[in-house]
Design a protein around this motif. Structure first.
Motif: not given
Length: 122
Positions: A41-50, A69-77, A95-100
């Motif tokens: 998979m390749i997730a573009p910058p700014g991508w997220s899913e429900p 990753f938002n895992i039950e409220g805990e953000l993991v990068t 999600s990929n909230p990053f610039d790359v």
């Protein structure tokens, strides 16, 4: 004599409308295997899913970039070279909230199925 291996040269490209590339090499869509799916998979910058609560374990290995990753409220990068296993029946948002862009491999046990992912309405 039948071959004891399968080489995948033409993965199934899952149609998306969010700019994400999903190439399933093995799994339900490609070869009918419901036991495991392996996807590049390749997730573009700014991508997220429900948020979703999948009925499968999902393993992710980051090749390039980073992914949140938002895992039950805990953000993991995770960054390139790191991996994670998220147990089935865990509420998660990818999600990929990053610039790359983020390139990664995803492995699901049993195989990914839209019927087992349990995505929430966005």
């Amino acid at each position: 004599m039948s071959k004891k291996y399968t080489i995948q040269k033409t993965p199934f490209v899952v149609p998306t409308n969010d700019g994400k590339l999903i190439e399933e090499h093995f799994g339900n869509a490609t070869d009918g295997n419901s036991q495991i799916s392996i996807a590049h998979m390749i997730a573009p910058p700014g991508w997220s899913e429900p948020f979703q609560t999948p009925e499968f374990d999902e393993y992710t290995y980051i090749i390039n970039g980073k992914k949140q990753f938002n895992i039950e409220g805990e953000l993991v990068t995770l960054v390139a070279g790191e991996s994670i296993k998220i147990d089935k029946n865990t509420r998660v948002q990818y999600s990929n909230p990053f610039d790359v862009e983020c390139e990664y491999l995803a492995i699901c046990l049993p195989a990914f199925s839209i019927d087992l992912v349990n995505r929430e309405e966005s």
